[in-house]
Write a protein that holds these residues in place. Structure first.
Motif, short mmCIF file in Angstrom:
data_model
loop_
_atom_site.label_atom_id
_atom_site.label_comp_id
_atom_site.label_asym_id
_atom_site.label_seq_id
_atom_site.Cartn_x
_atom_site.Cartn_y
_atom_site.Cartn_z
N ALA A 1 65.62 39.08 35.92
CA ALA A 1 64.81 40.13 36.55
C ALA A 1 63.96 40.90 35.53
O ALA A 1 62.92 41.47 35.89
CB ALA A 1 65.71 41.09 37.32
N SER A 2 64.40 40.95 34.28
CA SER A 2 63.66 41.71 33.27
C SER A 2 62.59 40.89 32.55
O SER A 2 61.85 41.42 31.72
CB SER A 2 64.64 42.29 32.24
OG SER A 2 65.36 41.26 31.59
N THR B 1 65.51 41.80 24.08
CA THR B 1 66.55 42.11 23.10
C THR B 1 66.28 41.48 21.74
O THR B 1 66.78 41.95 20.71
CB THR B 1 67.92 41.64 23.63
OG1 THR B 1 67.84 40.25 23.96
CG2 THR B 1 68.32 42.44 24.86
N PHE C 1 66.04 38.18 26.97
CA PHE C 1 66.03 39.33 27.88
C PHE C 1 67.41 39.45 28.52
O PHE C 1 68.13 38.45 28.66
CB PHE C 1 64.97 39.14 28.97
CG PHE C 1 63.56 39.14 28.47
CD1 PHE C 1 62.82 40.31 28.39
CD2 PHE C 1 62.95 37.95 28.07
CE1 PHE C 1 61.51 40.31 27.93
CE2 PHE C 1 61.64 37.94 27.61
CZ PHE C 1 60.92 39.12 27.55
N ASP D 1 72.28 36.82 27.72
CA ASP D 1 70.83 36.96 27.82
C ASP D 1 70.20 35.63 28.23
O ASP D 1 70.77 34.55 28.02
CB ASP D 1 70.23 37.36 26.46
CG ASP D 1 70.47 38.82 26.10
OD1 ASP D 1 71.00 39.56 26.95
OD2 ASP D 1 70.12 39.20 24.97
N ASP E 1 68.37 39.74 31.55
CA ASP E 1 68.55 38.94 32.77
C ASP E 1 67.19 38.45 33.23
O ASP E 1 66.14 38.85 32.70
CB ASP E 1 69.23 39.76 33.87
CG ASP E 1 68.59 41.11 34.09
OD1 ASP E 1 67.33 41.18 34.13
OD2 ASP E 1 69.31 42.11 34.19
N GLU F 1 58.30 46.38 26.06
CA GLU F 1 58.36 47.38 27.12
C GLU F 1 59.23 46.93 28.29
O GLU F 1 59.71 47.76 29.07
CB GLU F 1 56.95 47.70 27.60
CG GLU F 1 56.10 48.41 26.52
CD GLU F 1 54.66 48.61 26.93
OE1 GLU F 1 54.24 47.96 27.93
OE2 GLU F 1 53.95 49.38 26.26
N SER F 2 59.47 45.61 28.40
CA SER F 2 60.31 45.07 29.48
C SER F 2 61.77 44.94 29.08
O SER F 2 62.58 44.44 29.86
CB SER F 2 59.77 43.71 29.92
OG SER F 2 58.47 43.83 30.45
N GLY F 3 62.10 45.35 27.85
CA GLY F 3 63.49 45.35 27.42
C GLY F 3 63.95 44.11 26.69
O GLY F 3 65.15 43.81 26.66
N PRO G 1 59.13 39.36 32.01
CA PRO G 1 57.81 39.68 32.57
C PRO G 1 57.16 38.48 33.24
O PRO G 1 57.46 37.32 32.92
CB PRO G 1 57.01 40.11 31.33
CG PRO G 1 58.03 40.44 30.28
CD PRO G 1 59.19 39.54 30.55
#
Length: 324
Positions: free
Chosen positions: A290-291, A221, A286, A170, A288, A217-219, A293
């Protein structure tokens, strides 16, 4: 906002009495809530009654003690009210939730001016209003020093984001102002009042209230608010998740006010960012890049092992506040 109760009360808390003050505070907080549809019974009864339509209920409690968490010569009563509310609202934000309702307990000396208590309450209500939260109850008692106890109740419409979900690989990301409150505290501790931007950051933090739910909401962890220090909070994530976290110094651009204070105090300004608390920024992991925000800054990564490092090495500077 209800009519200003300071127009009808003056003197000290001892003069006003418990029920006189409570009566005015009930009016203030009822007016500040703006007819919250989730409140079935608000301030004034033995307990509040709330309606939660859907999702998860999230609850947190914090304390503030005069002389340890605030000083009246460093911050106005309204400032203390804003800070007390912000640190609690931020805890719900750090779960990926939204704060809805709060209760507040105030213990104070009998000779405390009523004006201080009411200014505190107005500042508290103003900060709550920034997220649409309302005060639904509380208590007042006499004590030798001011002690403030706040419980906040919030709601998560998705699964709450815990500290324990970070996984190897992550990325670690930060959102919100970080290190400014620590710089302001350092300035106040030396008897100065400038740079003003840092002092005001200490007096009234500006948590990124919308970012917690956005991260969920963006994942995200794992998620935590930076109340006690960035590295200290990173360590909480690492320990809860059973991983190691490495933070990159070059990820941070040190703002000019912190550079100025560092030069004046003969200190590396990065220590305010890495070790400072009370800004209530959010720290998250997160899956990666890309996830992550928009508005968040990637500042490190999750690795195998345990503990927290800076640029792969042990950090020998301050890592955060301690409570005992």
């Amino acid at each position: 906002m209800a009519d200003d109760p300071r127009a009808t009360l003056d003197g000290t808390l001892g003069d006003a009495g418990e029920f006189g003050l409570i009566s005015e505070l009930v009016k203030l907080f009822e007016g500040a809530s703006g007819g919250d549809e989730h409140v079935l019974v608000g301030p004034g009864d033995d307990a509040a009654v709330l309606r939660i339509k859907h999702g998860h209920v999230v609850v947190s409690t914090d304390l503030m003690v005069e002389g340890r968490h605030f000083r009246r010569d460093w911050a106005s009563a309204s400032d203390v009210g804003h800070r007390a509310a912000a640190q609690n609202l931020s805890d719900i934000n750090a779960m990926g939730g939204t704060a809805r309702h709060l209760t507040i307990g105030l213990a104070a000396p009998a000779d405390l001016p009523v004006e201080w208590a009411l200014d505190f309450a107005l500042g508290f209500a103003e900060e709550c209003a920034t997220v649409g939260a309302s005060v639904v109850g509380g208590d007042i008692t006499r004590a030798d020093e001011i002690v403030i106890a706040v419980t906040v109740i919030g709601q998560c419409t998705q699964a709450p984001v815990l500290r324990s979900g970070a996984e190897v690989g992550d990325v670690l990301a930060l959102v919100g102002r970080q290190g400014w409150a620590a710089g302001g505290l350092a300035v106040l501790g030396r008897g100065f009042r400038s740079p003003r931007a840092l002092v005001e950051a200490y007096r009234r933090p500006e948590p990124p209230y919308a970012a917690g739910r956005e991260a969920a909401e963006s994942g995200a962890t794992s998620l935590i608010d930076v109340s006690d220090g960035l590295l200290a909070e990173a360590r909480h994530l690492a320990e809860a998740s059973g991983v190691a976290i490495d933070v990159r110094r070059d990820a941070f651009e040190v703002p000019e006010p912190l550079t100025a204070v560092g030069a004046a105090l003969g200190a590396d300004p990065i220590q305010f960012i890495l070790g400072g608390g009370d800004d209530h920024a959010l720290l998250a992991t997160f899956p990666d890049v890309a996830s992550v925000p928009a508005g968040w800054q990637v500042i490190g990564e999750v690795r195998e092992g345990s503990g927290v490092t800076v640029d792969g090495l042990e950090y020998d500077g301050p890592t955060g506040w301690t409570h005992f």
